[in-house]
Design a protein around this motif. Sequence first.
Motif, PDB file in Angstrom:
ATOM      1  N   ALA A 104      33.799   8.743 -19.541  1.00 21.69           N
ATOM      2  CA  ALA A 104      34.148  10.147 -19.305  1.00 21.69           C
ATOM      3  C   ALA A 104      35.652  10.382 -19.379  1.00 21.69           C
ATOM      4  O   ALA A 104      36.092  11.520 -19.621  1.00 21.69           O
ATOM      5  CB  ALA A 104      33.619  10.594 -17.941  1.00 21.69           C
ATOM      6  N   LEU A 105      36.450   9.336 -19.212  1.00 17.43           N
ATOM      7  CA  LEU A 105      37.904   9.504 -19.227  1.00 17.43           C
ATOM      8  C   LEU A 105      38.399  10.023 -20.566  1.00 17.43           C
ATOM      9  O   LEU A 105      39.444  10.688 -20.637  1.00 17.43           O
ATOM     10  CB  LEU A 105      38.582   8.169 -18.895  1.00 17.43           C
ATOM     11  CG  LEU A 105      38.333   7.601 -17.493  1.00 17.43           C
ATOM     12  CD1 LEU A 105      38.933   6.210 -17.377  1.00 17.43           C
ATOM     13  CD2 LEU A 105      38.914   8.533 -16.427  1.00 17.43           C
ATOM     14  N   THR A 106      37.683   9.698 -21.646  1.00 16.75           N
ATOM     15  CA  THR A 106      38.130  10.128 -22.978  1.00 16.75           C
ATOM     16  C   THR A 106      37.185  11.164 -23.594  1.00 16.75           C
ATOM     17  O   THR A 106      37.178  11.350 -24.810  1.00 16.75           O
ATOM     18  CB  THR A 106      38.274   8.906 -23.905  1.00 16.75           C
ATOM     19  OG1 THR A 106      37.114   8.075 -23.802  1.00 16.75           O
ATOM     20  CG2 THR A 106      39.495   8.082 -23.530  1.00 16.75           C
TER      21      THR A 106
ATOM     22  N   PHE B 187      35.544   8.742 -27.959  1.00 17.21           N
ATOM     23  CA  PHE B 187      35.971  10.139 -27.957  1.00 17.21           C
ATOM     24  C   PHE B 187      34.747  10.970 -28.339  1.00 17.21           C
ATOM     25  O   PHE B 187      34.186  10.784 -29.426  1.00 17.21           O
ATOM     26  CB  PHE B 187      37.103  10.367 -28.958  1.00 17.21           C
ATOM     27  CG  PHE B 187      38.388   9.673 -28.597  1.00 17.21           C
ATOM     28  CD1 PHE B 187      39.236  10.200 -27.637  1.00 17.21           C
ATOM     29  CD2 PHE B 187      38.753   8.493 -29.220  1.00 17.21           C
ATOM     30  CE1 PHE B 187      40.430   9.560 -27.307  1.00 17.21           C
ATOM     31  CE2 PHE B 187      39.939   7.850 -28.909  1.00 17.21           C
ATOM     32  CZ  PHE B 187      40.775   8.381 -27.938  1.00 17.21           C
ATOM     33  N   PHE B 188      34.347  11.884 -27.466  1.00 21.59           N
ATOM     34  CA  PHE B 188      33.103  12.627 -27.700  1.00 21.59           C
ATOM     35  C   PHE B 188      33.122  13.906 -26.862  1.00 21.59           C
ATOM     36  O   PHE B 188      33.922  14.046 -25.936  1.00 21.59           O
ATOM     37  CB  PHE B 188      31.894  11.771 -27.319  1.00 21.59           C
ATOM     38  CG  PHE B 188      31.836  11.426 -25.843  1.00 21.59           C
ATOM     39  CD1 PHE B 188      30.975  12.078 -24.985  1.00 21.59           C
ATOM     40  CD2 PHE B 188      32.669  10.432 -25.321  1.00 21.59           C
ATOM     41  CE1 PHE B 188      30.938  11.758 -23.633  1.00 21.59           C
ATOM     42  CE2 PHE B 188      32.636  10.098 -23.970  1.00 21.59           C
ATOM     43  CZ  PHE B 188      31.765  10.765 -23.125  1.00 21.59           C
ATOM     44  N   PHE B 189      32.254  14.830 -27.234  1.00 20.63           N
ATOM     45  CA  PHE B 189      32.103  16.064 -26.464  1.00 20.63           C
ATOM     46  C   PHE B 189      31.043  15.830 -25.396  1.00 20.63           C
ATOM     47  O   PHE B 189      29.878  15.560 -25.713  1.00 20.63           O
ATOM     48  CB  PHE B 189      31.724  17.217 -27.387  1.00 20.63           C
ATOM     49  CG  PHE B 189      32.801  17.541 -28.389  1.00 20.63           C
ATOM     50  CD1 PHE B 189      33.921  18.261 -28.015  1.00 20.63           C
ATOM     51  CD2 PHE B 189      32.703  17.093 -29.703  1.00 20.63           C
ATOM     52  CE1 PHE B 189      34.930  18.539 -28.932  1.00 20.63           C
ATOM     53  CE2 PHE B 189      33.700  17.370 -30.624  1.00 20.63           C
ATOM     54  CZ  PHE B 189      34.820  18.095 -30.245  1.00 20.63           C
ATOM     55  N   GLY B 190      31.459  15.907 -24.136  1.00 18.68           N
ATOM     56  CA  GLY B 190      30.587  15.551 -23.028  1.00 18.68           C
ATOM     57  C   GLY B 190      29.199  16.158 -23.063  1.00 18.68           C
ATOM     58  O   GLY B 190      28.199  15.439 -22.899  1.00 18.68           O
ATOM     59  N   PRO B 191      29.052  17.469 -23.289  1.00 20.09           N
ATOM     60  CA  PRO B 191      27.708  18.060 -23.293  1.00 20.09           C
ATOM     61  C   PRO B 191      26.812  17.523 -24.405  1.00 20.09           C
ATOM     62  O   PRO B 191      25.582  17.598 -24.293  1.00 20.09           O
ATOM     63  CB  PRO B 191      28.000  19.555 -23.502  1.00 20.09           C
ATOM     64  CG  PRO B 191      29.384  19.755 -22.985  1.00 20.09           C
ATOM     65  CD  PRO B 191      30.112  18.494 -23.349  1.00 20.09           C
ATOM     66  N   HIS B 192      27.395  16.980 -25.478  1.00 17.65           N
ATOM     67  CA  HIS B 192      26.587  16.427 -26.561  1.00 17.65           C
ATOM     68  C   HIS B 192      25.979  15.085 -26.172  1.00 17.65           C
ATOM     69  O   HIS B 192      24.953  14.680 -26.725  1.00 17.65           O
ATOM     70  CB  HIS B 192      27.435  16.250 -27.824  1.00 17.65           C
ATOM     71  CG  HIS B 192      27.930  17.532 -28.392  1.00 17.65           C
ATOM     72  ND1 HIS B 192      28.637  17.599 -29.581  1.00 17.65           N
ATOM     73  CD2 HIS B 192      27.836  18.817 -27.958  1.00 17.65           C
ATOM     74  CE1 HIS B 192      28.958  18.863 -29.830  1.00 17.65           C
ATOM     75  NE2 HIS B 192      28.496  19.612 -28.857  1.00 17.65           N
ATOM     76  N   TYR B 193      26.627  14.391 -25.247  1.00 18.11           N
ATOM     77  CA  TYR B 193      26.144  13.086 -24.779  1.00 18.11           C
ATOM     78  C   TYR B 193      26.196  13.074 -23.252  1.00 18.11           C
ATOM     79  O   TYR B 193      27.060  12.434 -22.655  1.00 18.11           O
ATOM     80  CB  TYR B 193      27.013  11.961 -25.343  1.00 18.11           C
ATOM     81  CG  TYR B 193      26.911  11.794 -26.840  1.00 18.11           C
ATOM     82  CD1 TYR B 193      25.870  11.061 -27.416  1.00 18.11           C
ATOM     83  CD2 TYR B 193      27.863  12.362 -27.686  1.00 18.11           C
ATOM     84  CE1 TYR B 193      25.782  10.906 -28.788  1.00 18.11           C
ATOM     85  CE2 TYR B 193      27.778  12.207 -29.062  1.00 18.11           C
ATOM     86  CZ  TYR B 193      26.739  11.472 -29.598  1.00 18.11           C
ATOM     87  OH  TYR B 193      26.663  11.326 -30.968  1.00 18.11           O
ATOM     88  N   PRO B 194      25.279  13.781 -22.599  1.00 18.37           N
ATOM     89  CA  PRO B 194      25.346  13.874 -21.128  1.00 18.37           C
ATOM     90  C   PRO B 194      25.166  12.534 -20.430  1.00 18.37           C
ATOM     91  O   PRO B 194      25.601  12.382 -19.281  1.00 18.37           O
ATOM     92  CB  PRO B 194      24.195  14.838 -20.793  1.00 18.37           C
ATOM     93  CG  PRO B 194      23.289  14.796 -21.977  1.00 18.37           C
ATOM     94  CD  PRO B 194      24.167  14.548 -23.161  1.00 18.37           C
ATOM     95  N   GLN B 195      24.566  11.554 -21.105  1.00 15.56           N
ATOM     96  CA  GLN B 195      24.378  10.243 -20.491  1.00 15.56           C
ATOM     97  C   GLN B 195      25.543   9.332 -20.882  1.00 15.56           C
ATOM     98  O   GLN B 195      25.542   8.691 -21.928  1.00 15.56           O
ATOM     99  CB  GLN B 195      23.040   9.635 -20.913  1.00 15.56           C
ATOM    100  CG  GLN B 195      21.848  10.390 -20.315  1.00 15.56           C
ATOM    101  CD  GLN B 195      20.536   9.713 -20.653  1.00 15.56           C
ATOM    102  OE1 GLN B 195      20.239   9.489 -21.808  1.00 15.56           O
ATOM    103  NE2 GLN B 195      19.757   9.404 -19.633  1.00 15.56           N
ATOM    104  N   HIS B 196      26.552   9.319 -20.036  1.00 14.26           N
ATOM    105  CA  HIS B 196      27.697   8.442 -20.232  1.00 14.26           C
ATOM    106  C   HIS B 196      28.214   8.054 -18.865  1.00 14.26           C
ATOM    107  O   HIS B 196      27.943   8.709 -17.862  1.00 14.26           O
ATOM    108  CB  HIS B 196      28.783   9.129 -21.073  1.00 14.26           C
ATOM    109  CG  HIS B 196      29.274  10.428 -20.498  1.00 14.26           C
ATOM    110  ND1 HIS B 196      28.733  11.641 -20.837  1.00 14.26           N
ATOM    111  CD2 HIS B 196      30.263  10.688 -19.607  1.00 14.26           C
ATOM    112  CE1 HIS B 196      29.355  12.606 -20.189  1.00 14.26           C
ATOM    113  NE2 HIS B 196      30.292  12.056 -19.433  1.00 14.26           N
ATOM    114  N   ASP B 197      28.959   6.938 -18.817  1.00  8.96           N
ATOM    115  CA  ASP B 197      29.417   6.476 -17.515  1.00  8.96           C
ATOM    116  C   ASP B 197      30.812   7.005 -17.205  1.00  8.96           C
ATOM    117  O   ASP B 197      31.438   7.702 -18.021  1.00  8.96           O
ATOM    118  CB  ASP B 197      29.337   4.950 -17.417  1.00  8.96           C
ATOM    119  CG  ASP B 197      30.275   4.224 -18.393  1.00  8.96           C
ATOM    120  OD1 ASP B 197      31.288   4.829 -18.814  1.00  8.96           O
ATOM    121  OD2 ASP B 197      29.982   3.063 -18.725  1.00  8.96           O
ATOM    122  N   ALA B 198      31.298   6.676 -16.010  1.00 15.92           N
ATOM    123  CA  ALA B 198      32.568   7.235 -15.537  1.00 15.92           C
ATOM    124  C   ALA B 198      33.744   6.778 -16.389  1.00 15.92           C
ATOM    125  O   ALA B 198      34.678   7.558 -16.630  1.00 15.92           O
ATOM    126  CB  ALA B 198      32.785   6.831 -14.079  1.00 15.92           C
TER     127      ALA B 198
END
Length: 408
Positions: free
Chosen positions: A79-81, A65-76
């Motif tokens: 990204a679901l959570t 669980f994370f804020f997407g812009p804080h960790y732009p390098q993540h996989d698909a």
Amino acid sequence: MHSGPERGDTPPEPRIPANESSAPVKIVTLSTYPVSSPFHGGQRRLEAVTRVLRGAGHEVRAMPFFFGPHYPQHDAEEALTALPVELHADLARAGLREDLHMHSLLRPGLPAFEAARHRLAEIRPDVLHFEQPWLMPLLDALTEGLPRRPAVVYGSQNIESVLAPERYRAETEALERQAVARADLVLAVSAADAAVLAGWRAPGRETPVIVAPNGCWPPALDSSVPRPFAEDYLMLAGSGHAPNAEGYWDVIGRIPGCIPPDARLAVVGGVGDLLQADARHRHFRCLNDHLVRITGRVEEDELQALLAHARGICLPINSGGGTNLKTAEALLTLKPVIAMRTAFRGFEEAMSLGGVHVAATETEFRAHVRALFAGTLTGSRAPGDVARYTWEAVLDALPPAYARLGAA
């Protein structure tokens, strides 16, 4: 936990021999950051745990669980959570901490929360691994409706309440105690942390507490790659964790006068951003710009080039908790290491290794730096001396322990 340079290497999956106690189990990790492209130390530790468990044949899925812009390098899949960044603004307006209070945002109806419950229903994990205590309050809500409750692992990286600001200390300790009480297995990074965590176990429960220190993947150093700088340099690596910057100012000072005029101090990772934003750096800008090379975050090939040509590694760490990834990384380079004693918390036996120079005071630390460039620091290490600090070695107790949980 404090990290090294903010880029994790990605070696092949380690292979751990199977045995009777390591029947494969399905594991889901829960964290407040993704692990597919690790940068900071927390990500790198959880990614290493994942690799070691997978190398032993276990099935491991990440649910961050994370804020997407804080960790732009993540996989698909991660990204679901991911959470909408607007919710972070809600936390800030309420004066709340992202780590401590993220669980309060995750409630039924929120897309990320519903996606997590749906995935858990599909996977039906044998084990839920909570990395750090922050998401443990979600245990019951996330597992509601599952045919059986998975076994629970609490992976502690520090005694977080010791590091928390005073206003959040009691609340953080209560959350840590809850995590220990709900867990079927607890992981600690040092014997000292393990003693604290064992003392928090619920009355009558002898929950196992395993010491699983921080480690490192062996660096792939190649001295034939081009030098990052023409000058000789000492390397300092650290994340944007505030104690890393304070250690720099306390130990090295506003001007790195221990660095000769014809040499440099290479500062790698997010700690450089903290230094550049600090008035103490700007006050002596010309001298600092001359002696200090701040690289910021670097890719893996750049990191390996920096390590390959460094005269040595320095660890000006004088505060914080847990153990430091940077220490294991420095030891495995086989290069001279100059450190404050705090940097070797959990690595005390390594202080007697060749080429390790541990200072009791800031003055002694700076004297070691001068001696390094003068060529009078002695001692060296062989790969066998530091093999015990690889991730495979420090985490070797985990695969059979998770297998026992799954079987139970």
